[in-house]
Design a protein around this motif. Structure first.
Motif, PDB file in Angstrom:
ATOM      1  N   UNK A   1      70.472 155.179  51.282  1.00  0.00           N
ATOM      2  CA  UNK A   1      69.071 155.518  51.029  1.00  0.00           C
ATOM      3  C   UNK A   1      68.244 154.244  50.837  1.00  0.00           C
ATOM      4  N   UNK A   2      68.769 153.308  50.043  1.00  0.00           N
ATOM      5  CA  UNK A   2      68.023 152.086  49.753  1.00  0.00           C
ATOM      6  C   UNK A   2      67.891 151.195  50.984  1.00  0.00           C
ATOM      7  N   UNK A   3      68.802 151.343  51.950  1.00  0.00           N
ATOM      8  CA  UNK A   3      68.728 150.520  53.162  1.00  0.00           C
ATOM      9  C   UNK A   3      67.484 150.838  53.984  1.00  0.00           C
ATOM     10  N   UNK A   4      66.850 151.978  53.698  1.00  0.00           N
ATOM     11  CA  UNK A   4      65.629 152.334  54.424  1.00  0.00           C
ATOM     12  C   UNK A   4      64.406 151.580  53.889  1.00  0.00           C
ATOM     13  N   UNK A   5      64.526 151.002  52.700  1.00  0.00           N
ATOM     14  CA  UNK A   5      63.393 150.238  52.129  1.00  0.00           C
ATOM     15  C   UNK A   5      63.931 149.079  51.297  1.00  0.00           C
ATOM     16  N   UNK A   6      64.657 148.146  51.940  1.00  0.00           N
ATOM     17  CA  UNK A   6      65.335 147.096  51.165  1.00  0.00           C
ATOM     18  C   UNK A   6      64.380 146.177  50.403  1.00  0.00           C
ATOM     19  N   UNK A   7      63.226 145.905  51.004  1.00  0.00           N
ATOM     20  CA  UNK A   7      62.267 145.010  50.340  1.00  0.00           C
ATOM     21  C   UNK A   7      61.784 145.632  49.027  1.00  0.00           C
TER      22      UNK A   7
ATOM     23  N   UNK B   1      67.905 136.098  55.051  1.00  0.00           N
ATOM     24  CA  UNK B   1      68.544 134.888  54.506  1.00  0.00           C
ATOM     25  C   UNK B   1      69.896 135.208  53.881  1.00  0.00           C
ATOM     26  N   UNK B   2      70.177 136.463  53.667  1.00  0.00           N
ATOM     27  CA  UNK B   2      71.444 136.843  53.040  1.00  0.00           C
ATOM     28  C   UNK B   2      71.916 138.151  53.661  1.00  0.00           C
ATOM     29  N   UNK B   3      73.156 138.441  53.423  1.00  0.00           N
ATOM     30  CA  UNK B   3      73.766 139.605  54.073  1.00  0.00           C
ATOM     31  C   UNK B   3      73.195 140.909  53.527  1.00  0.00           C
ATOM     32  N   UNK B   4      72.817 141.770  54.440  1.00  0.00           N
ATOM     33  CA  UNK B   4      72.407 143.115  54.053  1.00  0.00           C
ATOM     34  C   UNK B   4      73.033 144.092  55.039  1.00  0.00           C
TER      35      UNK B   4
END
Length: 259
Positions: A142-148, A220-223
């Protein structure tokens, strides 16, 4: 509960109806049981249904459609059923339109968690749902849809704790869910963050992470991507022979953010 000999029969009836795809008839059976025996009868049946059956039944009532099962499912029973929800997705669905799959999952989780104004029940639902490996993966999806926005929430939790406002750079529906999760279970919140951002091992590290507004720029980092997380969840679906996975052994690694 006295005279509960009808419960096994009701469980059997509901299971058969759900597996046959007759969700409305299963709901009617619950409705009749509530009228005759009260809410507790349905709570008890839902507590003892096979989690695969509960997953099938509840996933038919996503979003705006409420059901007695949505309102009465015990938190632990719902958490166990979430282990099976990915079994209903095909590889093609995940490959071709991962965002759509994630949105239907959000609709399901949001519908259960916010079906009630009872804060204690909401916290119990989120605590139980995020206490397992598959639960952490679900919230990461769910959070991957709005990571920022999720990073902004993480930063605000760290800096303001209980005084946070939950204001982010965009008006995402995920933010209220993220805040409720962090309040309900710091461990569950941390596990979900680390599932999405595997480079981090403490939420304070996330506060220093910055997202570029340029969608083409390499992070800049793994997501982990939504698609990758959906496949991870598929691998966590228990086989019918095994029991539902137990809570992971990893301990909480933060301090109590909302105390």
């Amino acid at each position: 509960m006295s005279g509960n000999s009808y419960l096994p029969a009701l469980s059997k009836q509901v299971s058969e109806l759900v597996l046959a795809g007759s969700l409305s008839h299963a709901e009617q059976a619950f409705s009749d049981a509530v009228e005759e025996h009260g809410d507790l009868a349905v709570v008890e049946v839902l507590a003892n249904l096979a989690p695969q059956v509960t997953a099938l039944h509840l996933s038919g009532f996503d979003g705006g459609k409420t059901s007695l099962a949505t309102l009465l499912v015990p938190p632990k029973a719902w958490a166990d059923s979430l282990a099976f929800i990915a079994a209903t997705w095909s590889d093609d669905m995940i490959e071709d339109d991962p965002e759509r799959v994630a949105e239907s999952l959000f609709s399901h989780v949001h519908g259960i968690v916010f079906s009630t104004d009872d804060q204690e029940r909401r916290a119990d639902l989120l605590f139980e749902a995020s206490a397992s490996d598959h639960g952490a993966t679900i919230f990461a999806i769910l959070f991957s849809m709005a990571p920022k926005e999720i990073l902004e929430v993480a930063e605000e939790i760290i800096s303001k704790g209980p005084y946070m406002t939950g204001q982010t750079s965009s008006d995402s529906d995920l933010v209220p869910l993220a805040i409720e999760l962090a309040k309900a279970s710091e461990d569950g919140w941390d596990r979900s963050l680390f599932e999405l951002f595997p480079d981090f091992r403490h939420s304070a590290d996330l506060a220093d992470a910055e997202f570029s507004d340029d969608p083409d720029e390499e992070p800049k980092f793994m997501q982990r991507s939504t698609r990758e997380l959906l496949y991870r969840l598929r691998k966590q679906v228990p086989s019918s022979r095994s029991s539902v996975p137990k809570r992971g052994a990893r301990k909480s690694i933060g301090t109590d953010i909302f105390s």
